[in-house]
Design a protein around this motif. Structure first.
Motif, mmCIF file in Angstrom:
data_model
loop_
_atom_site.group_PDB
_atom_site.id
_atom_site.type_symbol
_atom_site.label_atom_id
_atom_site.label_comp_id
_atom_site.label_asym_id
_atom_site.label_seq_id
_atom_site.Cartn_x
_atom_site.Cartn_y
_atom_site.Cartn_z
ATOM 1 N N ASP A 170 49.863 103.153 44.755
ATOM 2 C CA ASP A 170 51.240 102.668 44.926
ATOM 3 C C ASP A 170 51.955 102.607 43.592
ATOM 4 O OD1 ASP A 170 50.828 102.270 47.669
ATOM 5 O OD2 ASP A 170 49.970 100.277 47.304
ATOM 6 N N PRO B 64 55.973 97.646 41.090
ATOM 7 C CA PRO B 64 57.163 97.082 41.738
ATOM 8 C C PRO B 64 58.477 97.484 41.075
ATOM 9 C CG PRO B 64 55.459 95.414 41.520
ATOM 10 C CD PRO B 64 54.973 96.621 40.774
ATOM 11 N N ASN B 65 59.456 97.843 41.909
ATOM 12 C CA ASN B 65 60.818 98.157 41.461
ATOM 13 C C ASN B 65 60.861 99.257 40.405
ATOM 14 O OD1 ASN B 65 61.847 95.971 43.086
ATOM 15 N ND2 ASN B 65 61.134 94.580 41.488
ATOM 16 N N SER B 66 59.974 100.242 40.543
ATOM 17 C CA SER B 66 59.941 101.335 39.574
ATOM 18 C C SER B 66 59.465 102.611 40.252
ATOM 19 C CB SER B 66 58.987 100.998 38.416
ATOM 20 O OG SER B 66 57.626 101.192 38.807
ATOM 21 N N THR B 67 59.506 103.713 39.486
ATOM 22 C CA THR B 67 58.928 104.971 39.969
ATOM 23 C C THR B 67 57.734 105.342 39.088
ATOM 24 O OG1 THR B 67 60.499 106.247 38.627
ATOM 25 C CG2 THR B 67 61.114 105.802 40.914
ATOM 26 N N ILE C 45 62.482 105.449 36.955
ATOM 27 C CA ILE C 45 62.856 104.034 36.858
ATOM 28 C C ILE C 45 61.663 103.308 36.242
ATOM 29 C CG2 ILE C 45 63.522 101.961 38.126
ATOM 30 C CD1 ILE C 45 64.566 103.837 40.345
ATOM 31 N N TYR D 53 58.960 100.607 34.847
ATOM 32 C CA TYR D 53 58.462 99.316 35.322
ATOM 33 C C TYR D 53 58.784 98.235 34.305
ATOM 34 C CZ TYR D 53 55.181 95.568 36.475
ATOM 35 O OH TYR D 53 54.631 94.348 36.768
ATOM 36 N N ARG D 54 59.359 97.144 34.775
ATOM 37 C CA ARG D 54 59.647 96.003 33.915
ATOM 38 C C ARG D 54 58.942 94.782 34.509
ATOM 39 N NH1 ARG D 54 63.603 98.113 30.794
ATOM 40 N NH2 ARG D 54 65.036 99.588 31.771
ATOM 41 N N LYS E 221 57.884 91.202 35.722
ATOM 42 C CA LYS E 221 58.703 90.051 36.105
ATOM 43 C C LYS E 221 58.337 88.847 35.235
ATOM 44 C CE LYS E 221 59.379 91.166 41.005
ATOM 45 N NZ LYS E 221 59.128 90.715 42.384
ATOM 46 N N HIS F 60 51.883 87.582 47.980
ATOM 47 C CA HIS F 60 52.080 87.816 46.545
ATOM 48 C C HIS F 60 50.727 88.182 45.951
ATOM 49 C CE1 HIS F 60 53.764 87.348 42.511
ATOM 50 N NE2 HIS F 60 52.652 86.701 42.202
#
Length: 308
Positions: free
Chosen positions: A137, A140-143, A177, A179-180, A182, A244
Motif C-alpha cells: 500500500d 497515507p495521503n501520498s503516492t 505526492i 509522504y509527510r 502526521k 488506526h
C-alpha cells in the motif's frame, strides 16, 4: 548519464528515508547539538536534511552525487549497527538483529524495482544478501511506498546502489505526492476526574475522554464494542468505529504487552479499544499494532501505549 565511475554514477540523486524513533541518534547524539549528522554531511559530501516537527516519524532526505549518497548510507548503516551492538551489551538476547532502513519511493517506480514476476527484487536480494520488501500500500495521503531493507551494513549499501540504478533507469511517471508524516497526537493528562489534551501552553477539556476515563474507573472492564450494557450509562455504543495503525520497535513491545499480556489487557480495558499486535516478521525491527474503536477509544489507547 548512467555511467559507472569509481563505484558511483555521474548523476545527482535524492533519496528519502523514513525513520521512526531512531532519528534521535542523528538529532541529539550523546546530548550534542546534531554533531553526528554534521559529521555525516562533511565526510560524505551529501546534503542531509531531517524534517521538522513533533512527529514520531521523520523524513531524512539525502541528496548528492551517487557516490556521496552511498557514503552517507554507509555511515548511517554503521551508526545503526553501532547502536544495536550497544543495546546488546547488557541484554540477554543472543541473536543480533539486522540493521533495517526504510526508503520512501514513488509508487510509479516500484513496479520496476519488483520486476516482472518479482524477478528484479529477487535478483537484488540474491546479489546483495539483503532482505528487501516493497510495501503493498501507498503511505497515507501520498503516492509513495515504503521499501524496507535489512541486513549487514555492507549488504545495505550494495542494495542501495542497485536500487539507485533502477530509479535512474525508470524515472517516476506523472506527479508524485510526497509522504509527510502526521504530527504526534496531542498529549493527554487526567486531573480531578477530567481529561485534558495539551495544546501549546493550554490544557483543553476533552469530554469524550473524560467520559471513558470515568467509566473505566467505575466499571472495569469494558464490554466488547458494539454491545450495550445497562451498567455503562452514557457510553454511546452507536459511535462509529475506525482503525488506526502504528509501529512499535521490537525492543519495546515487551513493556507494552507485559507479563502474560497483563499490560495490554489493562490498556484494552481502560481505553475500551480493540488492540491487535501483529506477529513478528523476519527481518523487521518493528511490530504493527492496530487499534480499533471510536476516536475517543483510539486516542486513549494511544495515550496509554505511549505512557508505557
Amino acid at each position: 548519464d548512467g555511467k559507472v565511475s569509481e563505484g558511483g554514477l555521474n548523476v545527482t540523486l535524492t533519496i528519502r528515508l523514513l525513520m521512526h524513533g531512531k532519528v534521535k541518534h542523528f538529532l541529539l547524539p550523546m546530548c550534542s547539538k546534531g554533531e553526528t549528522v554534521k559529521k555525516m554531511r562533511e565526510e560524505s559530501g551529501a546534503r542531509i536534511n531531517i524534517s521538522e516537527g513533533t512527529c514520531p516519524e521523520r523524513i531524512v532526505t539525502i541528496t548528492g552525487p551517487t557516490d556521496a549518497i552511498f557514503k552517507a548510507f554507509s555511515m548511517i548503516a554503521l551508526k545503526f549497527e553501532e547502536d544495536i551492538n550497544a543495546s546488546m551489551t547488557n541484554s540477554s538476547v543472543t541473536s543480533k538483529p539486522p540493521v533495517t532502513l526504510r526508503l520512501v519511493v514513488p509508487a510509479s517506480q516500484c513496479g520496476s524495482l519488483i520486476g516482472k514476476g518479482g524477478s528484479k527484487i529477487k535478483e537484488i536480494r540474491e546479489s546483495t544478501g539483503a532482505q528487501v520488501q516493497v510495501a503493498g500500500d501507498m503511505l497515507p495521503n501520498s503516492t509513495e511506498r515504503a521499501v524496507t531493507i535489512s541486513g549487514t551494513p555492507d549488504a545495505i549499501i550494495q542494495c542501495v546502489k542497485q536500487i539507485c540504478v533502477v530509479m535512474l533507469e525508470s524515472p517516476p511517471k506523472g506527479a508524485t505526492i510526497p509522504y509527510r508524516p502526521k504530527p504526534a497526537s496531542a498529549p493527554i493528562i487526567f486531573a480531578g476526574g477530567q481529561a485534558f489534551t495539551i495544546q501549546g501552553q493550554y490544557a483543553i477539556p476533552h469530554p469524550d475522554l473524560t467520559k471513558l476515563h470515568q467509566l473505566a474507573m467505575q466499571h472495569p472492564p469494558f464490554t466488547p464494542l458494539g454491545q450495550t450494557t445497562p451498567g455503562f450509562p452514557g457510553l454511546d455504543a452507536t459511535t462509529p468505529t475506525s482503525s488506526h495503525e502504528l509501529t512499535i520497535p521490537n525492543d519495546l513491545i515487551g513493556c507494552i504487552i507485559g507479563r502474560q499480556g497483563s499490560k495490554i489487557n489493562e490498556i484494552r480495558q481502560m481505553s475500551g479499544a480493540q488492540i491487535k499486535i501483529a506477529n513478528a516478521t523476519e527481518g523487521s525491527a518493528e511490530r504493527q499494532v492496530t487499534i480499533t474503536g471510536s476516536p475517543a477509544n483510539i486516542s486513549l489507547a494511544q495515550y496509554l501505549i505511549n505512557a508505557r
